[in-house]
Design a protein around this motif. Structure first.
Motif, mmCIF file in Angstrom:
data_model
loop_
_atom_site.group_PDB
_atom_site.id
_atom_site.type_symbol
_atom_site.label_atom_id
_atom_site.label_comp_id
_atom_site.label_asym_id
_atom_site.label_seq_id
_atom_site.Cartn_x
_atom_site.Cartn_y
_atom_site.Cartn_z
ATOM 1 N N ASP A 153 47.855 -21.258 -16.118
ATOM 2 C CA ASP A 153 47.724 -21.829 -17.463
ATOM 3 C C ASP A 153 47.529 -20.755 -18.530
ATOM 4 O OD1 ASP A 153 48.088 -24.402 -16.552
ATOM 5 O OD2 ASP A 153 45.940 -24.793 -16.336
ATOM 6 N N TYR A 154 47.200 -19.530 -18.124
ATOM 7 C CA TYR A 154 47.051 -18.435 -19.080
ATOM 8 C C TYR A 154 48.401 -17.902 -19.557
ATOM 9 C CZ TYR A 154 42.145 -18.400 -17.889
ATOM 10 O OH TYR A 154 40.842 -18.762 -17.706
ATOM 11 N N LEU A 155 49.471 -18.288 -18.893
ATOM 12 C CA LEU A 155 50.809 -17.875 -19.335
ATOM 13 C C LEU A 155 51.284 -18.805 -20.431
ATOM 14 C CD1 LEU A 155 52.891 -17.041 -16.148
ATOM 15 C CD2 LEU A 155 51.894 -15.485 -17.796
ATOM 16 N N ASP A 156 51.817 -18.237 -21.473
ATOM 17 C CA ASP A 156 52.421 -19.049 -22.525
ATOM 18 C C ASP A 156 53.550 -18.262 -23.161
ATOM 19 O OD1 ASP A 156 53.124 -20.895 -24.409
ATOM 20 O OD2 ASP A 156 51.276 -20.711 -25.581
ATOM 21 N N PHE A 157 54.770 -18.654 -22.825
ATOM 22 C CA PHE A 157 55.948 -18.008 -23.380
ATOM 23 C C PHE A 157 56.532 -18.814 -24.537
ATOM 24 C CE2 PHE A 157 55.838 -16.693 -18.889
ATOM 25 C CZ PHE A 157 55.802 -15.326 -19.061
ATOM 26 N N SER A 158 55.876 -19.905 -24.918
ATOM 27 C CA SER A 158 56.399 -20.816 -25.938
ATOM 28 C C SER A 158 56.852 -20.059 -27.178
ATOM 29 C CB SER A 158 55.329 -21.839 -26.340
ATOM 30 O OG SER A 158 54.942 -22.595 -25.227
ATOM 31 N N GLY A 159 58.103 -20.286 -27.547
ATOM 32 C CA GLY A 159 58.667 -19.696 -28.757
ATOM 33 C C GLY A 159 59.040 -18.232 -28.651
ATOM 34 N N LYS A 160 58.785 -17.587 -27.527
ATOM 35 C CA LYS A 160 59.150 -16.175 -27.354
ATOM 36 C C LYS A 160 60.584 -16.088 -26.841
ATOM 37 C CE LYS A 160 54.550 -14.264 -26.423
ATOM 38 N NZ LYS A 160 53.777 -15.159 -27.181
ATOM 39 N N GLU A 161 61.270 -15.056 -27.229
ATOM 40 C CA GLU A 161 62.649 -14.823 -26.777
ATOM 41 C C GLU A 161 62.628 -14.197 -25.386
ATOM 42 O OE1 GLU A 161 65.708 -15.243 -28.409
ATOM 43 O OE2 GLU A 161 64.677 -16.371 -29.983
ATOM 44 N N ILE A 162 62.791 -15.029 -24.367
ATOM 45 C CA ILE A 162 62.888 -14.497 -23.012
ATOM 46 C C ILE A 162 64.154 -15.050 -22.361
ATOM 47 C CG2 ILE A 162 60.398 -14.231 -22.762
ATOM 48 C CD1 ILE A 162 60.397 -16.680 -20.927
ATOM 49 N N LYS A 163 64.719 -14.265 -21.475
ATOM 50 C CA LYS A 163 65.952 -14.670 -20.794
ATOM 51 C C LYS A 163 65.756 -14.840 -19.292
ATOM 52 C CE LYS A 163 68.413 -14.696 -24.446
ATOM 53 N NZ LYS A 163 68.508 -15.968 -25.106
ATOM 54 N N SER A 164 64.887 -14.027 -18.695
ATOM 55 C CA SER A 164 64.782 -14.019 -17.242
ATOM 56 C C SER A 164 63.328 -13.926 -16.806
ATOM 57 C CB SER A 164 65.543 -12.811 -16.682
ATOM 58 O OG SER A 164 65.250 -12.628 -15.323
#
Length: 180
Positions: free
Chosen positions: A137-148
Motif C-alpha cells: 500500500d506504500y506504492l503509489d504510481f498514480s499519475g506518474k509516467e511509467i511504462k514498465s
C-alpha cells in the motif's frame, strides 16, 4: 477494488523460470491423458521440493523453492516428459544480495523510497522478498509516467494490490509475482 493473481500456471514447452531469493511456490498443471512425469537430476539439492495432485483432467505439480540465503544464484535443471516428448526447464533462484535493475527509472525511485531497508539507494532481491501485502500500500504510481514494472515479479509475498496504485500511469507492461 483489488487485482488478485494466482501463483503461476505454466504450459509446456518452456525452458526458464527465474525466481526471487525468498521462499517461492509455483504450480504447473498438465493434462492427465498426456502422462506427465518429472525427473529431477541426481545432483538435486534440498532447496527444491515438489508434490503432485490429480484432479478430473489435470496432473498438478506444486513446487516449493526454499529461501536462498547464499551469495550465489542457484540453478537446477528439471526434465519433464509430456505427451511422449521430453522437455527441459531450468529453475534459477536469485542470490539474496542480487541488486534488481529496474527498466523504468520512475518505478525504481518509488520502490527505493518505499522499500530500501539498508539505505543504500538500491533494492536487493532480499529486500523485495520482504514486501508483503500490508507494505504494498506504500506504492503509489498514480499519475506518474511509467511504462514498465516487470520487476514486480520479484515481490514474491504479494498476492493482491489495490487498483489505484497504477491509476493514470499509462503502464504497458507488468509481470506479477509467480508469473514467468
Amino acid at each position: 477494488n483489488q487485482f488478485a493473481f494466482p501463483k503461476s500456471f505454466v504450459t509446456i514447452p518452456f525452458n526458464h523460470i527465474e525466481l526471487p531469493s525468498g521462499e517461492s511456490y509455483f504450480r504447473m498443471s498438465m493434462r492427465r491423458d498426456r502422462n506427465p512425469k518429472i525427473h529431477l537430476h541426481a545432483d538435486m539439492c534440498d532447496w527444491i521440493t515438489y508434490w503432485m495432485t490429480d484432479d478430473m483432467e489435470n496432473t498438478n505439480f506444486t513446487w516449493k523453492i526454499a529461501e536462498n540465503t547464499t551469495d550465489e544464484d542457484r540453478i537446477h535443471k528439471v526434465d519433464i516428459e509430456y505427451a511422449g516428448t521430453e522437455h527441459v526447464f531450468t529453475i534459477v533462484q536469485k542470490a539474496w544480495n542480487t541488486i534488481i535493475e529496474f527498466r523504468d527509472p520512475v518505478v525504481r525511485d518509488v520502490c527505493v523510497e518505499a522499500f530500501d531497508l539498508d539505505g543504500d539507494g538500491l533494492l536487493s532481491a532480499y529486500e523485495l522478498s520482504q514486501v508483503s501485502n500490508d507494505c504494498i500500500d506504500y506504492l503509489d504510481f498514480s499519475g506518474k509516467e511509467i511504462k514498465s514494472f516487470d520487476e514486480f515479479r520479484f515481490f514474491a509475498p504479494v498476492v493482491w494490490i489495490n487498483t489505484p496504485v497504477f491509476s493514470g500511469t499509462g503502464i504497458e507492461s507488468i509481470r506479477f509475482p509467480g508469473h514467468m
